[in-house]
Design an enzyme around this catalytic site. Sequence first.
Site, PDB file in Angstrom:
ATOM      1  CE1 TYR A   1      44.337  38.624  43.410  1.00  9.16           C
ATOM      2  CE2 TYR A   1      42.764  39.318  41.755  1.00  9.16           C
ATOM      3  CZ  TYR A   1      43.290  39.437  43.021  1.00  9.16           C
ATOM      4  OH  TYR A   1      42.758  40.355  43.877  1.00  9.16           O
ATOM      5  N   GLY A   2      46.956  34.431  38.916  1.00 14.43           N
ATOM      6  CA  GLY A   2      46.993  33.603  37.706  1.00 14.43           C
ATOM      7  C   GLY A   2      46.785  32.119  37.893  1.00 14.43           C
TER       8      GLY A   2
ATOM      9  CB  SER B   1      46.474  40.418  41.168  1.00 15.14           C
ATOM     10  OG  SER B   1      47.529  40.586  40.239  1.00 15.14           O
TER      11      SER B   1
ATOM     12  CB  CYS C   1      43.579  42.281  36.868  1.00 14.80           C
ATOM     13  SG  CYS C   1      44.123  40.613  37.256  1.00 14.80           S
ATOM     14  CG  ASN C   2      44.687  40.949  30.638  1.00 13.09           C
ATOM     15  OD1 ASN C   2      45.421  41.818  31.088  1.00 13.09           O
ATOM     16  ND2 ASN C   2      44.252  40.966  29.400  1.00 13.09           N
ATOM     17  CB  THR C   3      43.974  36.942  35.927  1.00 12.91           C
ATOM     18  OG1 THR C   3      45.225  36.965  35.243  1.00 12.91           O
ATOM     19  CG2 THR C   3      43.710  35.571  36.481  1.00 12.91           C
TER      20      THR C   3
ATOM     21  CB  CYS D   1      49.377  39.390  32.064  1.00 13.62           C
ATOM     22  SG  CYS D   1      49.761  39.681  33.821  1.00 13.62           S
ATOM     23  CB  THR D   2      47.875  44.779  33.594  1.00 13.22           C
ATOM     24  OG1 THR D   2      47.603  44.067  34.810  1.00 13.22           O
ATOM     25  CG2 THR D   2      46.593  44.932  32.803  1.00 13.22           C
ATOM     26  CG  HIS D   3      51.935  41.960  36.829  1.00 13.54           C
ATOM     27  ND1 HIS D   3      50.604  41.839  37.136  1.00 13.54           N
ATOM     28  CD2 HIS D   3      52.584  42.143  38.016  1.00 13.54           C
ATOM     29  CE1 HIS D   3      50.449  41.942  38.450  1.00 13.54           C
ATOM     30  NE2 HIS D   3      51.629  42.133  39.007  1.00 13.54           N
TER      31      HIS D   3
END
Length: 258
Positions: free
Chosen positions: A43-44, A12, A74-76, A185-187
């Site tokens: 996106y979350g 995202s 992106c996990n979401t 979450c990749t962030h």
Amino acid sequence: MKTNAPIGIYDSGMGGLTVRQAVCRLLPEESVIYLGDGKNCPYGSRTVEEIRQLSIEAVEYLRSLGCKLVVVACNTATAAAIDHLRATYPTMPIVGMEPAVKPACLHTKSRVVGVLATERSLDGELFRRTAAKYGADIEVLTTAGKGFVELVEADKERTSEAVETVRRAIRPMLERGADQIVLGCTHYPFLLPALEEAAAGFEVTFVDPSEAVARRVRQLLDENGLRAETGHRPTYRFETFADESYRQRLEQKAVDTK
Ligand code: DGL
């Protein structure tokens, strides 16, 4: 398909750069196109339908640029869209993110595991399935990383505001005995220094799945005969659905992430 074609990595926004770094390190001969949507981030808190639509557009774009494999970093987006994406592009290998609940459950001594992820990932089927499979006799505590993505997108991960924000999220888990906290979450790996500062005095390991994802990419390239030629000199490219200044920030953050 030419084996020297690039790998596409999509998120995202800037979070997937943590996965990109692991992929580039493990596969130094592979060219990589990184697509950080940027325009629709975060996106979350979006609906599953919206995320699905955005993911299709992103993967379609990477395919149009000739990517041989796509990582949904992106996990979401993985939780909302991976089955849909695989059904839409049956011939292209697609790697998704899986919350690293399994390694956390294997390593916990306190039998309490924390998971930090976006709201949408935590209420998704993928997370529920993973948690039920590996965390059956372990207490799995979940917390949405409220404000985490925004901090990273604003390059504020090294501020006292970041330490305070993450402290609020992880303290209750630490106080209940979590000795493994999954970064779902990749962030979030960008916030590791802040997380470590906020967890000072507690015995806890933060689990980042990036390297496992990079290994999965290598395995799929091998299985599909898609590895770049030996000695191939890779090219790196950054794309976004936002504007040129965001694209340049992606590029810069990738340099800073090394
Ligand atoms: N990097 C993301 C993830 O792994 C998405 C965060 C967001 O856009 O909310 O979930």
